[in-house]
Design a protein around this motif. Structure first.
Motif, PDB file in Angstrom:
ATOM      1  N   CYS A  69       0.814  -1.373   0.199  1.00  0.00           N
ATOM      2  CA  CYS A  69       0.333  -0.261   0.131  1.00  0.00           C
ATOM      3  C   CYS A  69       0.618   1.490  -0.357  1.00  0.00           C
ATOM      4  N   GLY A  70       1.942   1.218   0.976  1.00  0.00           N
ATOM      5  CA  GLY A  70       2.817   2.374   1.015  1.00  0.00           C
ATOM      6  C   GLY A  70       3.566   2.763  -0.257  1.00  0.00           C
ATOM      7  N   LEU A  71       4.149   1.737  -1.271  1.00  0.00           N
ATOM      8  CA  LEU A  71       4.717   1.990  -2.099  1.00  0.00           C
ATOM      9  C   LEU A  71       3.683   2.288  -3.875  1.00  0.00           C
ATOM     10  N   ALA A  72       2.201   1.814  -3.672  1.00  0.00           N
ATOM     11  CA  ALA A  72       1.461   2.511  -4.180  1.00  0.00           C
ATOM     12  C   ALA A  72       2.080   3.641  -4.499  1.00  0.00           C
ATOM     13  N   LEU A  73       0.521   4.063  -2.871  1.00  0.00           N
ATOM     14  CA  LEU A  73       0.112   5.599  -2.372  1.00  0.00           C
ATOM     15  C   LEU A  73       2.032   6.662  -2.821  1.00  0.00           C
ATOM     16  N   GLY A  74       2.682   5.965  -2.573  1.00  0.00           N
ATOM     17  CA  GLY A  74       4.298   6.435  -3.696  1.00  0.00           C
ATOM     18  C   GLY A  74       4.117   7.027  -4.190  1.00  0.00           C
ATOM     19  N   LYS A  75       3.815   5.818  -5.438  1.00  0.00           N
ATOM     20  CA  LYS A  75       3.817   5.811  -6.563  1.00  0.00           C
ATOM     21  C   LYS A  75       2.959   7.090  -7.262  1.00  0.00           C
ATOM     22  N   LEU A  76       1.881   6.817  -6.028  1.00  0.00           N
ATOM     23  CA  LEU A  76       0.862   7.996  -7.293  1.00  0.00           C
ATOM     24  C   LEU A  76       1.490   8.986  -6.673  1.00  0.00           C
ATOM     25  N   ALA A  77       1.608   9.299  -5.644  1.00  0.00           N
ATOM     26  CA  ALA A  77       2.008  10.721  -4.754  1.00  0.00           C
ATOM     27  C   ALA A  77       3.731  11.111  -4.873  1.00  0.00           C
ATOM     28  N   ILE A  78       5.235  10.620  -6.065  1.00  0.00           N
ATOM     29  CA  ILE A  78       5.453  11.303  -5.273  1.00  0.00           C
ATOM     30  C   ILE A  78       6.280  11.201  -7.671  1.00  0.00           C
ATOM     31  N   GLY A  79       6.840  12.270  -7.062  1.00  0.00           N
ATOM     32  CA  GLY A  79       6.948  12.667  -8.480  1.00  0.00           C
ATOM     33  C   GLY A  79       6.407  12.322  -9.503  1.00  0.00           C
ATOM     34  N   SER A  80       4.604  12.935  -9.501  1.00  0.00           N
ATOM     35  CA  SER A  80       3.927  12.561 -10.847  1.00  0.00           C
ATOM     36  C   SER A  80       3.730  13.350 -11.054  1.00  0.00           C
ATOM     37  N   THR A  81       2.530  13.064 -12.311  1.00  0.00           N
ATOM     38  CA  THR A  81       1.344  14.307 -12.890  1.00  0.00           C
ATOM     39  C   THR A  81       0.448  14.206 -11.471  1.00  0.00           C
ATOM     40  N   CYS A  82      -0.091  13.540 -11.099  1.00  0.00           N
ATOM     41  CA  CYS A  82      -1.196  12.925 -10.225  1.00  0.00           C
ATOM     42  C   CYS A  82      -1.536  13.834  -9.798  1.00  0.00           C
ATOM     43  N   MET A  83      -0.286  14.104  -8.810  1.00  0.00           N
ATOM     44  CA  MET A  83      -0.346  15.096  -7.027  1.00  0.00           C
ATOM     45  C   MET A  83      -0.174  16.292  -7.043  1.00  0.00           C
ATOM     46  N   LYS A  84      -0.549  17.144  -7.191  1.00  0.00           N
ATOM     47  CA  LYS A  84       0.019  18.861  -6.704  1.00  0.00           C
ATOM     48  C   LYS A  84       1.065  19.183  -5.286  1.00  0.00           C
ATOM     49  N   CYS A  99      -8.315   9.692 -14.766  1.00  0.00           N
ATOM     50  CA  CYS A  99      -7.776   8.247 -15.661  1.00  0.00           C
ATOM     51  C   CYS A  99      -7.160   8.467 -17.021  1.00  0.00           C
ATOM     52  N   GLY A 100      -6.016   9.363 -16.804  1.00  0.00           N
ATOM     53  CA  GLY A 100      -5.490   9.629 -17.645  1.00  0.00           C
ATOM     54  C   GLY A 100      -4.655   8.791 -17.428  1.00  0.00           C
ATOM     55  N   SER A 101      -3.664   8.006 -18.719  1.00  0.00           N
ATOM     56  CA  SER A 101      -2.893   6.497 -18.671  1.00  0.00           C
ATOM     57  C   SER A 101      -1.684   7.331 -17.843  1.00  0.00           C
ATOM     58  N   GLU A 102      -1.583   8.107 -17.920  1.00  0.00           N
ATOM     59  CA  GLU A 102      -0.185   8.292 -16.759  1.00  0.00           C
ATOM     60  C   GLU A 102      -0.840   8.103 -15.113  1.00  0.00           C
ATOM     61  N   CYS A 103      -1.899   8.019 -14.942  1.00  0.00           N
ATOM     62  CA  CYS A 103      -2.305   7.609 -13.334  1.00  0.00           C
ATOM     63  C   CYS A 103      -3.372   7.037 -12.885  1.00  0.00           C
ATOM     64  N   HIS A 104      -3.439   6.381 -14.023  1.00  0.00           N
ATOM     65  CA  HIS A 104      -4.712   5.775 -13.806  1.00  0.00           C
ATOM     66  C   HIS A 104      -4.128   3.979 -13.638  1.00  0.00           C
ATOM     67  N   ALA A 105      -3.089   3.893 -13.971  1.00  0.00           N
ATOM     68  CA  ALA A 105      -2.601   2.327 -13.557  1.00  0.00           C
ATOM     69  C   ALA A 105      -2.500   2.284 -11.976  1.00  0.00           C
ATOM     70  N   ASP A 106      -1.300   4.020 -11.261  1.00  0.00           N
ATOM     71  CA  ASP A 106      -1.254   4.272  -9.682  1.00  0.00           C
ATOM     72  C   ASP A 106      -2.652   4.004  -9.360  1.00  0.00           C
ATOM     73  N   ALA A 107      -3.353   4.446  -9.596  1.00  0.00           N
ATOM     74  CA  ALA A 107      -4.558   5.083  -9.179  1.00  0.00           C
ATOM     75  C   ALA A 107      -5.476   3.764  -8.788  1.00  0.00           C
ATOM     76  N   CYS A 108      -5.505   2.719  -9.304  1.00  0.00           N
ATOM     77  CA  CYS A 108      -5.841   1.343  -9.344  1.00  0.00           C
ATOM     78  C   CYS A 108      -5.086   0.680  -8.785  1.00  0.00           C
ATOM     79  N   SER A 109      -3.583   1.257  -8.171  1.00  0.00           N
ATOM     80  CA  SER A 109      -2.898  -0.397  -7.589  1.00  0.00           C
ATOM     81  C   SER A 109      -3.463   0.242  -5.845  1.00  0.00           C
ATOM     82  N   VAL A 110      -3.236   1.807  -6.160  1.00  0.00           N
ATOM     83  CA  VAL A 110      -3.980   2.007  -4.168  1.00  0.00           C
ATOM     84  C   VAL A 110      -4.923   1.793  -4.063  1.00  0.00           C
ATOM     85  N   LEU A 111      -5.782   1.975  -4.668  1.00  0.00           N
ATOM     86  CA  LEU A 111      -7.874   1.085  -4.578  1.00  0.00           C
ATOM     87  C   LEU A 111      -7.324  -0.617  -4.455  1.00  0.00           C
TER      88      LEU A 111
END
Length: 148
Positions: A69-84, A99-111
């Motif tokens: 879970c931590g890694l999934a959150l990290g991937k979504l949150a860190i240095g990405s376009t999905c989080m400001k 829903c964009g290609s860059e964030c969708h998979a990571d968002a789904c990993s968190v879920l």
């Protein structure tokens, strides 16, 4: 003797753990940190109380960060376009990007990887994870995570 080993170990742990501010953190930084846990476990066995407390604290943090879970959150949150991130390093999920290609998979990993209330390490509270999952679920209704 042991004391020498311990001071060397402490030095190598400090080199292993990246000295970056949260705003400069990258996902590879996170992965590097997760790789330090065996050294930290050794350090915790040292007789020096300072080393023990440092090791204890870092291991607690890593325990949460390096879980699936931590890694999934990290991937979504860190240095990405999905989080400001604002100046204070406080992050806000850009829900419209999920829903964009860059964030969708990571968002789904968190879920998928963050079971409710199951976050250790104290970096992020179970309530925050639940809230995040709720937001991600709502944001991805148009592009649902098929695996869930």
């Amino acid at each position: 003797g042991t004391a020498d080993n311990c001071s060397q170990l402490f030095a190598s742990v400090q080199q292993c753990l990246p000295q970056t501010s949260p705003g400069e953190m990258s996902f590879s930084t996170l992965q590097t940190m997760c790789g330090c846990s065996s050294q930290l476990t050794e350090l915790k066995a040292c007789p020096n109380a300072l080393y023990q407390s440092v090791a204890e604290m870092e291991l607690q943090i890593l325990d949460g960060l390096c879980s699936p879970c931590g890694l999934a959150l990290g991937k979504l949150a860190i240095g990405s376009t999905c989080m400001k991130h604002d100046a204070s390093g406080e992050g806000k999920m850009l829900l419209e990007t999920l829903c964009g290609s860059e964030c969708h998979a990571d968002a789904c990993s968190v879920l998928a990887d963050c079971a409710d209330g199951q976050v250790s390490g104290g970096m992020i509270s179970p309530a925050q994870v639940a809230e995040l999952k709720k937001n991600i679920t709502e944001a991805t209704t148009q592009c649902a995570c098929s695996s869930l």
